[in-house]
Write a protein that holds these residues in place. Structure first.
Motif, PDB file in Angstrom:
ATOM      1  N   ASN A  78      -0.644 -16.158  31.116  1.00  0.00           N
ATOM      2  CA  ASN A  78      -1.891 -16.824  31.497  1.00  0.00           C
ATOM      3  C   ASN A  78      -3.007 -15.793  31.594  1.00  0.00           C
ATOM      4  N   LYS A  79      -4.174 -16.133  31.095  1.00  0.00           N
ATOM      5  CA  LYS A  79      -5.300 -15.207  31.132  1.00  0.00           C
ATOM      6  C   LYS A  79      -5.871 -15.100  32.538  1.00  0.00           C
ATOM      7  N   GLN A  80      -6.312 -13.895  32.883  1.00  0.00           N
ATOM      8  CA  GLN A  80      -6.977 -13.642  34.153  1.00  0.00           C
ATOM      9  C   GLN A  80      -8.471 -13.479  33.869  1.00  0.00           C
ATOM     10  N   PHE A  81      -9.253 -14.419  34.356  1.00  0.00           N
ATOM     11  CA  PHE A  81     -10.684 -14.389  34.051  1.00  0.00           C
ATOM     12  C   PHE A  81     -11.427 -13.567  35.099  1.00  0.00           C
ATOM     13  N   GLY A  82     -11.055 -12.289  35.172  1.00  0.00           N
ATOM     14  CA  GLY A  82     -11.680 -11.383  36.121  1.00  0.00           C
ATOM     15  C   GLY A  82     -12.740 -10.530  35.461  1.00  0.00           C
ATOM     16  N   ASN A  83     -13.264  -9.605  36.220  1.00  0.00           N
ATOM     17  CA  ASN A  83     -14.311  -8.712  35.754  1.00  0.00           C
ATOM     18  C   ASN A  83     -13.703  -7.583  34.930  1.00  0.00           C
ATOM     19  N   THR A  84     -14.102  -7.461  33.671  1.00  0.00           N
ATOM     20  CA  THR A  84     -13.585  -6.375  32.816  1.00  0.00           C
ATOM     21  C   THR A  84     -14.343  -5.074  33.025  1.00  0.00           C
ATOM     22  N   LEU A  85     -15.364  -5.115  33.917  1.00  0.00           N
ATOM     23  CA  LEU A  85     -16.138  -3.920  34.267  1.00  0.00           C
ATOM     24  C   LEU A  85     -16.851  -3.319  33.059  1.00  0.00           C
ATOM     25  N   GLY A  86     -17.067  -4.143  32.040  1.00  0.00           N
ATOM     26  CA  GLY A  86     -17.784  -3.665  30.863  1.00  0.00           C
ATOM     27  C   GLY A  86     -17.013  -2.658  30.041  1.00  0.00           C
ATOM     28  N   THR A  87     -15.708  -2.619  30.212  1.00  0.00           N
ATOM     29  CA  THR A  87     -14.879  -1.658  29.480  1.00  0.00           C
ATOM     30  C   THR A  87     -14.142  -2.361  28.346  1.00  0.00           C
ATOM     31  N   PRO A  88     -13.842  -1.638  27.277  1.00  0.00           N
ATOM     32  CA  PRO A  88     -13.174  -2.251  26.132  1.00  0.00           C
ATOM     33  C   PRO A  88     -11.699  -2.500  26.390  1.00  0.00           C
ATOM     34  N   TYR A  89     -11.112  -3.375  25.579  1.00  0.00           N
ATOM     35  CA  TYR A  89      -9.667  -3.603  25.619  1.00  0.00           C
ATOM     36  C   TYR A  89      -8.979  -2.294  25.272  1.00  0.00           C
ATOM     37  N   GLU A  90      -7.916  -1.972  26.000  1.00  0.00           N
ATOM     38  CA  GLU A  90      -7.290  -0.658  25.860  1.00  0.00           C
ATOM     39  C   GLU A  90      -5.804  -0.788  25.574  1.00  0.00           C
ATOM     40  N   TYR A  91      -5.411  -0.539  24.302  1.00  0.00           N
ATOM     41  CA  TYR A  91      -3.993  -0.601  23.934  1.00  0.00           C
ATOM     42  C   TYR A  91      -3.178   0.457  24.671  1.00  0.00           C
ATOM     43  N   SER A  92      -3.771   1.604  24.949  1.00  0.00           N
ATOM     44  CA  SER A  92      -3.036   2.703  25.567  1.00  0.00           C
ATOM     45  C   SER A  92      -3.089   2.675  27.088  1.00  0.00           C
ATOM     46  N   SER A  93      -3.611   1.588  27.654  1.00  0.00           N
ATOM     47  CA  SER A  93      -3.662   1.473  29.110  1.00  0.00           C
ATOM     48  C   SER A  93      -2.256   1.459  29.691  1.00  0.00           C
ATOM     49  N   VAL A  94      -2.106   2.067  30.857  1.00  0.00           N
ATOM     50  CA  VAL A  94      -0.824   2.038  31.554  1.00  0.00           C
ATOM     51  C   VAL A  94      -0.519   0.627  32.053  1.00  0.00           C
TER      52      VAL A  94
END
Length: 280
Positions: free
Chosen positions: A200-216
């Motif tokens: 399920n998608k979380q419609f929160g604040n992305t803080l203006g940052t891009p999607y990050e494949y390498s995120s922990v």
């Protein structure tokens, strides 16, 4: 080098390793070597298979009963000195080497953000790091004592420790971002119907940052797949991009922490490289 080892072993023999985190003079790398091919998702989901906690997205704990001072979710408070001090306790069930790994994982937050995990004194709200039945955490400051479960046989890896601590700071998984369909394809046909809610998608604040494949915080390809290794998550447009293999916080993870807690200016003063992060 030998002096640092001797000091650390002396601390161990004296039983003082529980007294204070981040001991001066310790070379954490001596004690914290771990395999580079650790699959974060497999470790977490395997550890949580028999957990008695109510979990969503595999490792996010849900608190059914909250007292009047709790909220969902609250940020940890910033002190007048600009630091976000998160009180915590570490269970004595962890070995000396477990403790070293946990402290090393925390050091990244200390060195590149304004977050500080500090020993609890009398604070009402605090993290209790425990050798529980699995790897899981609540989202943000939940109120009172909140457990961060780090089973010492499955979860005491740098990436998993940082993953669960990042949940405790307020972050969800990357693959549940509202804009995720632009970056990954979810193969619903390979996911058990009873597990689909984990996407399920979380419609929160992305803080203006891009999607990050390498995120922990990004799960791997086979997360919740019921088809013997077939991908439940595929990166797009390039299906070969690595996900779920992060060894620790990415630069974007670090940026988000500083932006969420309004600490970019502080972090920039502490580490000039932080100033180069887009938006900091």
């Amino acid at each position: 080098m030998e002096l640092r080892v001797s000091l650390s072993l002396l601390v161990l023999l004296l039983g003082l390793c529980e007294a204070m985190p981040f001991m001066s003079g310790v070379d954490y790398d001596i004690f914290t070597h771990e395999p580079e091919d650790t699959d974060l998702t497999t470790q977490i989901l395997t550890a949580n298979k028999d957990s008695e906690e109510l979990l969503v997205e595999g490792d996010v704990a849900v608190q059914l009963q909250r007292n009047a001072v709790s909220c969902f979710f609250c940020k940890w408070k910033k002190s007048a000195n600009g630091l976000v001090e998160v009180p915590m306790t570490i269970s004595p069930d962890f070995s000396f080497y477990d403790r070293m790994k946990i402290e090393k994982a925390m050091l990244t937050f200390h060195e590149q953000t304004c977050v500080r995990f500090v020993p609890r004194s009398t604070e009402v709200d605090y993290l209790s790091l425990e050798n529980g039945r699995g790897c899981h955490s609540y989202i943000g400051r939940a109120g009172g004592m909140q457990v961060v479960s780090l089973n010492r046989y499955y979860c005491v890896y740098n990436s998993i420790i940082q993953h669960e601590l990042n949940h405790a700071l307020g972050f969800y998984h990357e693959h549940t971002r509202a804009d995720r369909d632009q970056y990954v394809k979810i193969h619903w046909e390979y996911i058990d119907p009873e597990s689909k809610y984990n996407f399920n998608k979380q419609f929160g604040n992305t803080l203006g940052t891009p999607y990050e494949y390498s995120s922990v915080m990004h799960y791997g390809r086979t997360a919740f797949s019921n088809q013997n290794g077939k991908s439940a998550i595929t990166t797009i447009p390039d299906p070969t991009v690595s996900i779920g293999q992060a060894q620790g916080l990415s630069t974007t993870d670090i940026l988000r922490i500083n932006k969420l807690y309004g600490c970019c200016k502080y972090a920039c003063m502490m580490d000039a490289e932080v100033c180069m992060y887009d938006g900091c």
